[in-house]
Design a protein around this motif. Structure first.
Motif, PDB file in Angstrom:
ATOM      1  N   PHE A 272       9.013   7.954 -41.776  1.00 54.73           N
ATOM      2  CA  PHE A 272       8.460   6.687 -42.260  1.00 54.73           C
ATOM      3  C   PHE A 272       8.462   5.646 -41.137  1.00 54.73           C
ATOM      4  CE2 PHE A 272       9.671   7.544 -46.980  1.00 54.73           C
ATOM      5  CZ  PHE A 272       8.562   8.349 -47.115  1.00 54.73           C
ATOM      6  N   HIS A 273       9.491   5.675 -40.292  1.00 57.52           N
ATOM      7  CA  HIS A 273       9.547   4.747 -39.165  1.00 57.52           C
ATOM      8  C   HIS A 273       8.369   4.991 -38.221  1.00 57.52           C
ATOM      9  CE1 HIS A 273      11.117   2.252 -35.951  1.00 57.52           C
ATOM     10  NE2 HIS A 273      11.077   3.278 -35.132  1.00 57.52           N
ATOM     11  N   LEU A 274       8.106   6.249 -37.916  1.00 57.08           N
ATOM     12  CA  LEU A 274       6.988   6.574 -37.029  1.00 57.08           C
ATOM     13  C   LEU A 274       5.660   6.217 -37.677  1.00 57.08           C
ATOM     14  CD1 LEU A 274       8.204  10.029 -35.652  1.00 57.08           C
ATOM     15  CD2 LEU A 274       8.182   7.838 -34.444  1.00 57.08           C
ATOM     16  N   ALA A 275       5.558   6.441 -38.991  1.00 58.24           N
ATOM     17  CA  ALA A 275       4.325   6.088 -39.701  1.00 58.24           C
ATOM     18  C   ALA A 275       4.132   4.574 -39.719  1.00 58.24           C
ATOM     19  CB  ALA A 275       4.361   6.646 -41.121  1.00 58.24           C
ATOM     20  N   GLY A 276       5.211   3.844 -39.921  1.00 59.53           N
ATOM     21  CA  GLY A 276       5.127   2.398 -39.943  1.00 59.53           C
ATOM     22  C   GLY A 276       4.721   1.804 -38.606  1.00 59.53           C
ATOM     23  N   ARG A 277       5.101   2.484 -37.527  1.00 61.91           N
ATOM     24  CA  ARG A 277       4.729   2.037 -36.177  1.00 61.91           C
ATOM     25  C   ARG A 277       3.333   2.488 -35.774  1.00 61.91           C
ATOM     26  NH1 ARG A 277       8.871   4.554 -32.301  1.00 61.91           N
ATOM     27  NH2 ARG A 277       7.319   3.773 -30.820  1.00 61.91           N
ATOM     28  N   GLY A 278       2.731   3.366 -36.561  1.00 57.79           N
ATOM     29  CA  GLY A 278       1.418   3.893 -36.213  1.00 57.79           C
ATOM     30  C   GLY A 278       1.460   5.071 -35.270  1.00 57.79           C
ATOM     31  N   VAL A 279       2.669   5.555 -34.941  1.00 55.83           N
ATOM     32  CA  VAL A 279       2.794   6.731 -34.079  1.00 55.83           C
ATOM     33  C   VAL A 279       2.327   7.977 -34.822  1.00 55.83           C
ATOM     34  CG1 VAL A 279       4.444   8.227 -32.874  1.00 55.83           C
ATOM     35  CG2 VAL A 279       4.682   5.731 -32.741  1.00 55.83           C
ATOM     36  N   LEU A 280       2.619   8.030 -36.125  1.00 58.97           N
ATOM     37  CA  LEU A 280       2.249   9.166 -36.967  1.00 58.97           C
ATOM     38  C   LEU A 280       1.249   8.659 -38.000  1.00 58.97           C
ATOM     39  CD1 LEU A 280       2.939  12.167 -37.456  1.00 58.97           C
ATOM     40  CD2 LEU A 280       4.704  11.408 -39.057  1.00 58.97           C
ATOM     41  N   ARG A 281       0.059   9.238 -37.970  1.00 63.08           N
ATOM     42  CA  ARG A 281      -1.010   8.789 -38.867  1.00 63.08           C
ATOM     43  C   ARG A 281      -1.541   9.977 -39.642  1.00 63.08           C
ATOM     44  NH1 ARG A 281      -6.562   8.421 -37.989  1.00 63.08           N
ATOM     45  NH2 ARG A 281      -6.251   8.843 -35.770  1.00 63.08           N
ATOM     46  N   ALA A 282      -1.236   9.995 -40.920  1.00 63.87           N
ATOM     47  CA  ALA A 282      -1.692  11.101 -41.753  1.00 63.87           C
ATOM     48  C   ALA A 282      -3.168  10.956 -42.070  1.00 63.87           C
ATOM     49  CB  ALA A 282      -0.890  11.155 -43.040  1.00 63.87           C
ATOM     50  N   ARG A 283      -3.862  12.054 -41.974  1.00 71.64           N
ATOM     51  CA  ARG A 283      -5.280  12.071 -42.347  1.00 71.64           C
ATOM     52  C   ARG A 283      -5.390  12.467 -43.814  1.00 71.64           C
ATOM     53  NH1 ARG A 283     -10.314  15.156 -39.310  1.00 71.64           N
ATOM     54  NH2 ARG A 283     -11.854  14.776 -40.932  1.00 71.64           N
ATOM     55  N   ILE A 284      -6.136  11.703 -44.581  1.00 76.36           N
ATOM     56  CA  ILE A 284      -6.337  12.018 -45.994  1.00 76.36           C
ATOM     57  C   ILE A 284      -7.604  12.846 -46.117  1.00 76.36           C
ATOM     58  CG2 ILE A 284      -6.556  11.083 -48.314  1.00 76.36           C
ATOM     59  CD1 ILE A 284      -3.878  10.511 -46.801  1.00 76.36           C
ATOM     60  N   GLY A 285      -7.431  14.090 -46.549  1.00 73.42           N
ATOM     61  CA  GLY A 285      -8.555  15.016 -46.603  1.00 73.42           C
ATOM     62  C   GLY A 285      -9.358  14.944 -47.880  1.00 73.42           C
ATOM     63  N   GLY A 286      -8.830  14.272 -48.885  1.00 81.04           N
ATOM     64  CA  GLY A 286      -9.559  14.154 -50.142  1.00 81.04           C
ATOM     65  C   GLY A 286      -8.704  13.444 -51.174  1.00 81.04           C
ATOM     66  N   ARG A 287      -9.369  12.726 -52.062  1.00 83.06           N
ATOM     67  CA  ARG A 287      -8.687  11.983 -53.125  1.00 83.06           C
ATOM     68  C   ARG A 287      -9.390  12.323 -54.424  1.00 83.06           C
ATOM     69  NH1 ARG A 287      -5.886   6.512 -52.096  1.00 83.06           N
ATOM     70  NH2 ARG A 287      -5.290   5.793 -54.159  1.00 83.06           N
ATOM     71  N   TYR A 288      -8.649  12.808 -55.413  1.00 84.74           N
ATOM     72  CA  TYR A 288      -9.234  13.347 -56.630  1.00 84.74           C
ATOM     73  C   TYR A 288      -8.616  12.680 -57.859  1.00 84.74           C
ATOM     74  CZ  TYR A 288     -10.356  17.176 -53.378  1.00 84.74           C
ATOM     75  OH  TYR A 288     -10.798  17.924 -52.307  1.00 84.74           O
ATOM     76  N   PRO A 289      -9.380  12.586 -58.951  1.00 86.39           N
ATOM     77  CA  PRO A 289      -8.806  12.090 -60.210  1.00 86.39           C
ATOM     78  C   PRO A 289      -7.946  13.173 -60.861  1.00 86.39           C
ATOM     79  CG  PRO A 289     -11.060  12.766 -60.564  1.00 86.39           C
ATOM     80  CD  PRO A 289     -10.809  12.917 -59.087  1.00 86.39           C
ATOM     81  N   LEU A 290      -7.260  12.799 -61.928  1.00 80.73           N
ATOM     82  CA  LEU A 290      -6.391  13.755 -62.606  1.00 80.73           C
ATOM     83  C   LEU A 290      -7.176  14.958 -63.121  1.00 80.73           C
ATOM     84  CD1 LEU A 290      -3.457  14.223 -63.428  1.00 80.73           C
ATOM     85  CD2 LEU A 290      -3.934  13.020 -65.573  1.00 80.73           C
ATOM     86  N   ALA A 291      -8.410  14.725 -63.546  1.00 80.67           N
ATOM     87  CA  ALA A 291      -9.244  15.835 -64.031  1.00 80.67           C
ATOM     88  C   ALA A 291      -9.801  16.675 -62.884  1.00 80.67           C
ATOM     89  CB  ALA A 291     -10.394  15.298 -64.881  1.00 80.67           C
ATOM     90  N   GLY A 292      -9.534  16.285 -61.645  1.00 82.46           N
ATOM     91  CA  GLY A 292     -10.067  17.005 -60.498  1.00 82.46           C
ATOM     92  C   GLY A 292      -9.059  17.887 -59.780  1.00 82.46           C
ATOM     93  N   VAL A 293      -7.915  18.156 -60.410  1.00 75.25           N
ATOM     94  CA  VAL A 293      -6.902  18.986 -59.754  1.00 75.25           C
ATOM     95  C   VAL A 293      -7.454  20.366 -59.429  1.00 75.25           C
ATOM     96  CG1 VAL A 293      -4.673  20.136 -60.055  1.00 75.25           C
ATOM     97  CG2 VAL A 293      -4.942  17.754 -60.752  1.00 75.25           C
ATOM     98  N   GLY A 294      -8.204  20.944 -60.357  1.00 70.91           N
ATOM     99  CA  GLY A 294      -8.777  22.266 -60.103  1.00 70.91           C
ATOM    100  C   GLY A 294      -9.700  22.257 -58.898  1.00 70.91           C
ATOM    101  N   GLN A 295     -10.518  21.210 -58.769  1.00 72.50           N
ATOM    102  CA  GLN A 295     -11.409  21.111 -57.625  1.00 72.50           C
ATOM    103  C   GLN A 295     -10.608  20.953 -56.336  1.00 72.50           C
ATOM    104  OE1 GLN A 295     -14.924  21.397 -57.644  1.00 72.50           O
ATOM    105  NE2 GLN A 295     -14.389  21.688 -55.478  1.00 72.50           N
ATOM    106  N   ALA A 296      -9.535  20.171 -56.391  1.00 74.56           N
ATOM    107  CA  ALA A 296      -8.688  20.005 -55.213  1.00 74.56           C
ATOM    108  C   ALA A 296      -8.105  21.347 -54.773  1.00 74.56           C
ATOM    109  CB  ALA A 296      -7.563  19.015 -55.507  1.00 74.56           C
TER     110      ALA A 296
END
Length: 317
Positions: A272-296
């Motif tokens: 979390f410290h590295l993420a807060g500093r911007g050293v570690l940046r997670a890429r979000i590959g997709g965001r789905y609704p609750l009904a989209g779990v199967g698609q995910a």
């Protein structure tokens, strides 16, 4: 509460949104109103009934972020028995960590479980240093893209493996010095050429032929850390070969970190410290609704995604 539930084992069509009772927290657990849940390959195995079969009907999902009801704090939690694809979860306190104000929910979720795997594979088992030549399989995936950044931050030269030009470009953008087609017929030679010398540290989540080729390519005194078998092909390692090449093979299972609460908390705080500093940046590959779990799940299995997949449990469709 609403949850995405399976009543059998098999394909992605099994997921269905249903109204179910909220979980009752047992000893040492808290109630968390979930905002986001993560999608992990371990959930795919559980849905298929591989390795372990949760009691049915089941709510899968091993990591969540949300607000703890007892104090309203933002928290991230790992759920070792599932329950993440729901609007309310009851994680054990020992697996629950506060999220710093500097880290958004989606980044906290994306760096926790996968980040712990990347960190301990590189540092605890891999003992990375600035002289290492590192290969990361699935270099644009949930763990892989974080491992690329952490290895680069440690000063190593990094080669990321990925199956498409777009994923290889993404890995380069996140810090990999070079990117190699993971389907190359002579993978060991390809990564050695790309790095300028045989690799000294490999992080592998694929197994099978990929593992074999990369293990064979290791420099003397090199090591390979296996933390997944996405290819569903197990490997056998010959001790005589390890002795002849003076190389090592390690296996990583996140549960061993969770067994040590102090190690878990200190590791999460570091990420979390590295993420807060911007050293570690997670890429979000997709965001789905609750009904989209199967698609995910379908998207994850198709290898079409790059980065962490999220379920927004507050959105139905």
């Amino acid at each position: 509460m609403l949850a995405s539930v399976i009543t059998g084992f098999g394909g992605t069509e099994l997921f269905a949104v249903a109204e179910i009772p909220e979980p009752v927290p047992g000893p040492g657990a808290d109630v968390v109103d979930v905002t986001l849940a993560g999608v992990n390959y371990a959930d795919v195995h559980r849905r298929r009934g591989e390795h372990e079969k949760p009691p049915l009907p089941a709510v899968l999902g091993a990591d969540v972020v949300g607000r703890r009801r007892s104090d309203g704090r933002r928290v991230a939690a790992l759920l070792r028995s599932g329950g993440g694809y729901a609007q309310v979860a009851a994680p054990l306190r020992r697996y629950t960590v506060d999220i710093p104000d500097s880290v958004p929910d989606e980044q906290a979720l994306a760096v926790l479980e996968q980040g712990l795997t990347a960190w301990h594979s590189l540092h605890t088992l891999g003992r990375i240093d600035g002289d290492d030549l590192v290969v990361v399989t699935a270099g644009a995936g949930g763990v892989g893209h974080l491992a690329v950044q952490l290895a680069r931050w440690a000063g190593a030269r990094v080669a990321a493996l990925a199956s498409s030009p777009a994923k290889r470009e993404a890995a380069i953008a996140l810090g990999a010095h070079v990117a190699v087609d993971s389907q190359h017929p002579d993978l060991g030679t390809a990564v050695s050429r790309a790095l300028g010398a045989p690799p000294t540290l490999v992080l592998d989540s694929v197994g099978g032929k990929t593992f074999e080729q990369l293990q064979a390519a290791l420099a003397p005194f090199g090591r390979i850390v296996a933390y997944g078998v996405a290819g569903d092909v197990a490997n056998t390692v010959a001790v005589d070969d390890l002795m002849t090449t003076s190389t090592g093979v390690h296996g990583f299972w996140l549960q061993r970190v969770l067994d040590d609460e102090e190690l878990y908390r200190s590791s999460a705080a570091r990420l979390f410290h590295l993420a807060g500093r911007g050293v570690l940046r997670a890429r979000i590959g997709g965001r789905y609704p609750l009904a989209g779990v199967g698609q995910a799940h379908a998207d994850l299995e198709s290898r079409a995604t790059a980065g962490k997949l999220l379920i927004d449990v507050r959105r139905l469709t």
